[in-house]
Motif scaffolding. Structure first.
Motif, mmCIF file in Angstrom:
data_model
loop_
_atom_site.group_PDB
_atom_site.id
_atom_site.type_symbol
_atom_site.label_atom_id
_atom_site.label_comp_id
_atom_site.label_asym_id
_atom_site.label_seq_id
_atom_site.Cartn_x
_atom_site.Cartn_y
_atom_site.Cartn_z
ATOM 1 N N MET A 31 -25.938 48.465 -8.022
ATOM 2 C CA MET A 31 -24.957 48.143 -9.056
ATOM 3 C C MET A 31 -23.887 47.310 -8.199
ATOM 4 O O MET A 31 -23.611 47.365 -7.152
ATOM 5 C CB MET A 31 -24.578 49.193 -9.761
ATOM 6 C CG MET A 31 -25.253 50.088 -10.576
ATOM 7 S SD MET A 31 -24.594 51.394 -11.383
ATOM 8 C CE MET A 31 -23.897 50.326 -13.066
ATOM 9 N N GLY A 32 -22.867 46.568 -8.997
ATOM 10 C CA GLY A 32 -22.159 45.850 -8.403
ATOM 11 C C GLY A 32 -20.896 45.218 -9.414
ATOM 12 O O GLY A 32 -21.148 45.679 -10.635
ATOM 13 N N TRP A 33 -19.818 45.068 -9.059
ATOM 14 C CA TRP A 33 -18.777 44.229 -9.703
ATOM 15 C C TRP A 33 -18.653 42.965 -9.332
ATOM 16 O O TRP A 33 -18.437 42.430 -8.153
ATOM 17 C CB TRP A 33 -17.585 45.355 -9.394
ATOM 18 C CG TRP A 33 -17.346 46.469 -9.939
ATOM 19 C CD1 TRP A 33 -17.793 47.587 -9.255
ATOM 20 C CD2 TRP A 33 -17.082 46.922 -11.155
ATOM 21 N NE1 TRP A 33 -17.692 48.704 -9.875
ATOM 22 C CE2 TRP A 33 -17.181 48.520 -11.491
ATOM 23 C CE3 TRP A 33 -16.857 46.090 -12.458
ATOM 24 C CZ2 TRP A 33 -16.842 48.974 -12.568
ATOM 25 C CZ3 TRP A 33 -16.437 47.069 -13.627
ATOM 26 C CH2 TRP A 33 -16.690 48.548 -13.616
ATOM 27 N N PHE A 34 -18.496 42.239 -10.560
ATOM 28 C CA PHE A 34 -18.201 40.611 -10.308
ATOM 29 C C PHE A 34 -16.785 40.602 -10.970
ATOM 30 O O PHE A 34 -16.447 41.258 -11.898
ATOM 31 C CB PHE A 34 -19.196 39.842 -10.690
ATOM 32 C CG PHE A 34 -20.455 39.908 -9.826
ATOM 33 C CD1 PHE A 34 -21.388 40.747 -9.833
ATOM 34 C CD2 PHE A 34 -20.534 38.589 -9.117
ATOM 35 C CE1 PHE A 34 -22.291 40.665 -8.990
ATOM 36 C CE2 PHE A 34 -21.803 38.585 -8.375
ATOM 37 C CZ PHE A 34 -22.908 39.617 -8.513
ATOM 38 N N VAL A 45 -17.204 40.975 -6.102
ATOM 39 C CA VAL A 45 -16.214 41.849 -5.750
ATOM 40 C C VAL A 45 -16.846 42.853 -4.968
ATOM 41 O O VAL A 45 -16.485 42.969 -3.543
ATOM 42 C CB VAL A 45 -15.581 42.411 -6.796
ATOM 43 C CG1 VAL A 45 -14.672 43.342 -6.439
ATOM 44 C CG2 VAL A 45 -14.907 41.302 -7.692
ATOM 45 N N CYS A 46 -17.869 43.580 -5.062
ATOM 46 C CA CYS A 46 -18.267 44.730 -4.242
ATOM 47 C C CYS A 46 -19.751 45.305 -4.655
ATOM 48 O O CYS A 46 -20.107 44.849 -6.158
ATOM 49 C CB CYS A 46 -17.476 46.095 -4.301
ATOM 50 S SG CYS A 46 -16.792 46.594 -5.725
ATOM 51 N N GLY A 47 -20.398 46.077 -4.046
ATOM 52 C CA GLY A 47 -21.706 46.462 -4.535
ATOM 53 C C GLY A 47 -21.991 47.680 -3.923
ATOM 54 O O GLY A 47 -21.343 48.217 -2.765
ATOM 55 N N GLU A 99 -33.346 47.905 -4.840
ATOM 56 C CA GLU A 99 -32.638 48.573 -4.113
ATOM 57 C C GLU A 99 -31.834 47.718 -3.156
ATOM 58 O O GLU A 99 -30.905 48.208 -2.383
ATOM 59 C CB GLU A 99 -33.674 49.609 -3.237
ATOM 60 C CG GLU A 99 -34.226 50.612 -3.917
ATOM 61 C CD GLU A 99 -32.908 51.557 -4.312
ATOM 62 O OE1 GLU A 99 -33.338 52.076 -5.666
ATOM 63 O OE2 GLU A 99 -32.120 52.008 -3.683
ATOM 64 N N VAL A 100 -31.966 46.499 -3.143
ATOM 65 C CA VAL A 100 -31.331 45.442 -2.173
ATOM 66 C C VAL A 100 -29.966 45.041 -2.969
ATOM 67 O O VAL A 100 -29.792 44.722 -4.151
ATOM 68 C CB VAL A 100 -32.044 44.280 -2.066
ATOM 69 C CG1 VAL A 100 -31.047 43.262 -1.241
ATOM 70 C CG2 VAL A 100 -33.304 44.716 -1.374
ATOM 71 N N VAL A 101 -28.717 45.144 -2.303
ATOM 72 C CA VAL A 101 -27.197 44.882 -2.861
ATOM 73 C C VAL A 101 -27.413 43.372 -2.399
ATOM 74 O O VAL A 101 -27.650 42.961 -1.668
ATOM 75 C CB VAL A 101 -26.218 45.521 -2.156
ATOM 76 C CG1 VAL A 101 -25.020 44.758 -2.767
ATOM 77 C CG2 VAL A 101 -26.246 47.036 -2.602
ATOM 78 N N ILE A 102 -27.111 42.506 -3.679
ATOM 79 C CA ILE A 102 -26.880 41.100 -3.414
ATOM 80 C C ILE A 102 -25.484 40.609 -3.966
ATOM 81 O O ILE A 102 -24.783 41.118 -4.693
ATOM 82 C CB ILE A 102 -27.736 40.246 -4.083
ATOM 83 C CG1 ILE A 102 -27.937 40.644 -5.779
ATOM 84 C CG2 ILE A 102 -29.305 40.638 -3.801
ATOM 85 C CD1 ILE A 102 -28.888 39.901 -6.396
ATOM 86 N N TYR A 104 -24.828 37.424 -5.179
ATOM 87 C CA TYR A 104 -24.692 36.480 -6.032
ATOM 88 C C TYR A 104 -25.294 37.122 -7.189
ATOM 89 O O TYR A 104 -25.926 38.254 -7.453
ATOM 90 C CB TYR A 104 -25.538 35.342 -5.623
ATOM 91 C CG TYR A 104 -27.042 35.636 -5.326
ATOM 92 C CD1 TYR A 104 -27.686 36.366 -3.995
ATOM 93 C CD2 TYR A 104 -27.995 35.936 -6.361
ATOM 94 C CE1 TYR A 104 -28.826 36.525 -3.650
ATOM 95 C CE2 TYR A 104 -29.276 36.262 -6.003
ATOM 96 C CZ TYR A 104 -29.651 36.678 -4.675
ATOM 97 O OH TYR A 104 -31.082 37.067 -4.532
ATOM 98 N N PRO A 105 -24.782 36.303 -8.634
ATOM 99 C CA PRO A 105 -24.979 36.942 -9.939
ATOM 100 C C PRO A 105 -26.616 36.911 -10.205
ATOM 101 O O PRO A 105 -26.706 36.739 -11.458
ATOM 102 C CB PRO A 105 -24.391 36.130 -10.636
ATOM 103 C CG PRO A 105 -23.653 35.348 -9.985
ATOM 104 C CD PRO A 105 -24.226 34.972 -8.665
ATOM 105 N N GLY A 106 -27.713 37.399 -9.285
ATOM 106 C CA GLY A 106 -29.143 37.636 -9.630
ATOM 107 C C GLY A 106 -29.320 39.119 -10.126
ATOM 108 O O GLY A 106 -30.211 39.575 -9.828
ATOM 109 N N TYR A 107 -28.369 39.765 -10.961
ATOM 110 C CA TYR A 107 -28.467 40.988 -11.395
ATOM 111 C C TYR A 107 -29.259 41.184 -12.483
ATOM 112 O O TYR A 107 -29.221 39.870 -13.427
ATOM 113 C CB TYR A 107 -27.108 41.897 -11.467
ATOM 114 C CG TYR A 107 -26.579 42.021 -10.295
ATOM 115 C CD1 TYR A 107 -26.363 41.285 -9.233
ATOM 116 C CD2 TYR A 107 -26.583 43.611 -9.939
ATOM 117 C CE1 TYR A 107 -25.717 41.698 -8.036
ATOM 118 C CE2 TYR A 107 -26.079 43.891 -8.470
ATOM 119 C CZ TYR A 107 -25.569 42.832 -7.563
ATOM 120 O OH TYR A 107 -25.166 43.234 -6.548
ATOM 121 N N ASP A 108 -29.943 42.017 -13.079
ATOM 122 C CA ASP A 108 -30.859 42.335 -14.241
ATOM 123 C C ASP A 108 -29.980 42.208 -15.598
ATOM 124 O O ASP A 108 -30.260 41.939 -16.657
ATOM 125 C CB ASP A 108 -32.179 43.510 -14.016
ATOM 126 C CG ASP A 108 -32.784 42.896 -12.938
ATOM 127 O OD1 ASP A 108 -33.103 44.043 -12.202
ATOM 128 O OD2 ASP A 108 -33.258 41.967 -12.781
#
Length: 120
Positions: A31-34, A45-47, A99-102, A104-108
């Motif tokens: 998961m992450g914050w943008f 921002v962070c993941g 499981e990979v933190v990225i 860039y905005p390639g989140y589902d």
């Protein structure tokens, strides 16, 4: 399909703190914050990885922001301290199956965003 709902945004003076939450409707991987400020592109921002044992921060927030998650509650958090006016933006939480933190905005999956306004 996982739904994400952010909460905790608002207005604060520079130097203050806010805590954002992101509630997920189901289990997720990383998961992450943008965030996105007016007239600017959405930026990482962070993941955090799925078990919360690995985190990564943008240089602009490292040392001031802390990401965490509570998998029992399917919730992710962002503790923001020593806020600056340049932190003003709409903050989005994001999740992906991988499981990979990225960074860039390639989140589902994405939340609807919550406004954070830091005044001087």
């Amino acid at each position: 399909q996982v739904q994400l709902v952010e909460s905790g945004g608002g207005g604060v003076q520079a130097g203050g703190s806010l805590r954002l939450s992101c509630a997920a409707s189901g289990r997720t991987g990383t998961m992450g914050w943008f965030r996105q400020a007016p007239g600017k592109e959405r930026e990482f921002v962070c993941g955090i990885n799925s078990n919360g044992g690995w985190t990564y921060y943008a240089d602009s927030v490292r040392g001031r922001f802390t990401i965490s998650r509570d998998n029992a509650k399917n919730t992710m958090y962002l503790q923001m301290n020593i806020l600056k006016t340049e932190d003003t933006a709409v903050y989005y939480c994001a999740a992906r199956e991988s499981e990979v933190v990225i960074t860039y905005p390639g989140y589902d999956y994405w939340g609807q965003g919550t406004q954070v306004t830091v005044s001087s």
